[in-house]
Design a protein around this motif. Structure first.
Motif, short mmCIF file in Angstrom:
data_model
loop_
_atom_site.label_atom_id
_atom_site.label_comp_id
_atom_site.label_asym_id
_atom_site.label_seq_id
_atom_site.Cartn_x
_atom_site.Cartn_y
_atom_site.Cartn_z
N SER A 94 0.86 -1.18 0.00
CA SER A 94 0.00 0.00 0.00
C SER A 94 0.90 1.23 0.00
N PRO A 95 0.93 2.00 -1.10
CA PRO A 95 1.79 3.18 -1.14
C PRO A 95 1.50 4.18 -0.02
N ALA A 96 0.25 4.37 0.30
CA ALA A 96 -0.09 5.34 1.36
C ALA A 96 0.42 4.87 2.72
N ALA A 97 0.23 3.60 3.02
CA ALA A 97 0.70 3.07 4.31
C ALA A 97 2.22 3.08 4.37
N SER A 98 2.86 2.76 3.26
CA SER A 98 4.32 2.76 3.21
C SER A 98 4.87 4.17 3.40
N LEU A 99 4.26 5.14 2.74
CA LEU A 99 4.70 6.53 2.86
C LEU A 99 4.48 7.05 4.28
N THR A 100 3.35 6.72 4.87
CA THR A 100 3.06 7.13 6.24
C THR A 100 4.10 6.54 7.21
N SER A 101 4.38 5.28 7.05
CA SER A 101 5.38 4.62 7.89
C SER A 101 6.76 5.23 7.68
N TYR A 102 7.08 5.55 6.44
CA TYR A 102 8.37 6.17 6.11
C TYR A 102 8.51 7.52 6.81
N VAL A 103 7.52 8.37 6.69
CA VAL A 103 7.58 9.71 7.31
C VAL A 103 7.69 9.58 8.83
N LEU A 104 6.93 8.67 9.41
CA LEU A 104 6.98 8.46 10.85
C LEU A 104 8.36 7.99 11.30
N MET A 105 8.95 7.05 10.60
CA MET A 105 10.26 6.52 10.99
C MET A 105 11.38 7.54 10.79
N VAL A 106 11.34 8.31 9.72
CA VAL A 106 12.36 9.35 9.52
C VAL A 106 12.25 10.39 10.64
N THR A 107 11.04 10.71 11.04
CA THR A 107 10.84 11.65 12.15
C THR A 107 11.39 11.07 13.44
N VAL A 108 11.12 9.80 13.70
CA VAL A 108 11.64 9.15 14.91
C VAL A 108 13.16 9.11 14.89
N PHE A 109 13.75 8.71 13.75
CA PHE A 109 15.22 8.69 13.62
C PHE A 109 15.80 10.08 13.90
N ALA A 110 15.20 11.09 13.30
CA ALA A 110 15.72 12.46 13.43
C ALA A 110 15.65 12.93 14.88
N LEU A 111 14.53 12.73 15.52
CA LEU A 111 14.38 13.17 16.90
C LEU A 111 15.28 12.38 17.85
N LEU A 112 15.41 11.09 17.60
CA LEU A 112 16.27 10.26 18.43
C LEU A 112 17.74 10.65 18.28
N PHE A 113 18.20 10.80 17.05
CA PHE A 113 19.58 11.21 16.82
C PHE A 113 19.84 12.60 17.40
N ALA A 114 18.88 13.51 17.23
CA ALA A 114 19.06 14.87 17.75
C ALA A 114 19.13 14.87 19.27
N ALA A 115 18.39 13.98 19.91
CA ALA A 115 18.43 13.91 21.37
C ALA A 115 19.71 13.25 21.87
N ILE A 116 20.16 12.23 21.19
CA ILE A 116 21.35 11.49 21.63
C ILE A 116 22.64 12.22 21.26
N ARG A 117 22.69 12.77 20.08
CA ARG A 117 23.92 13.37 19.55
C ARG A 117 23.94 14.89 19.72
N ARG A 118 23.79 15.33 20.95
CA ARG A 118 23.86 16.78 21.23
C ARG A 118 25.30 17.24 21.18
N PRO A 119 25.52 18.48 20.71
CA PRO A 119 26.89 19.02 20.73
C PRO A 119 27.34 19.28 22.17
N GLN A 120 28.63 19.19 22.37
CA GLN A 120 29.21 19.47 23.69
C GLN A 120 29.06 20.95 24.01
N ARG A 121 28.84 21.28 25.25
CA ARG A 121 28.70 22.69 25.64
C ARG A 121 30.00 23.28 26.00
#
Length: 121
Positions: A94-121
């Motif tokens: 299902s293209p719609a389900a696949s696209l929805t899952s894709y957007v959700l996972m890229v968002t999760v990856f981005a937020l997770l990496f941004a939270a874990i990989r913070r620059p040093q202060r």
């Protein structure tokens, strides 16, 4: 481009492609994987090389949403190839389900990496 960064992109692209082949082969059968699927995995190499510059840039960006956006840009193309190539193998694709899952996972990856990989202060 920095040789270490280039080597990291090449190895990452190869590993992601190999994992996609293994997971899809185990799920659908290696003998049933079409030629286009095998060839699409080769796209992961340039798909990792082109956006790899976003990762070091994101690692030094202090603003959380901006850092998350850079990580999202870095993962968007490689994950699209990985996700859509494997999803298209399913008879119930299902293209719609696949696209929805894709957007959700890229968002999760981005937020997770941004939270874990913070620059040093």
């Amino acid at each position: 481009m920095n040789p270490l960064l280039l080597r990291t992109a090449l190895v990452t692209g190869l590993v992601i492609g190999a994992l996609n082949i293994v997971f899809s082969g185990l799920q659908f059968g290696f003998d049933r994987l079409p030629v286009w699927f095998w060839l699409s995995q080769l796209l992961l190499i340039p798909a990792m090389i082109l956006p790899i510059r976003f990762f070091p840039q994101a690692a030094v960006t202090r603003e959380f949403l901006r850092r998350a956006g850079l990580y999202a840009l870095g993962w968007a193309v490689p994950y699209a190839i990985y996700k859509f190539a494997a999803d298209a193998l399913s008879p119930s694709f299902s293209p719609a389900a696949s696209l929805t899952s894709y957007v959700l996972m890229v968002t999760v990856f981005a937020l997770l990496f941004a939270a874990i990989r913070r620059p040093q202060r």
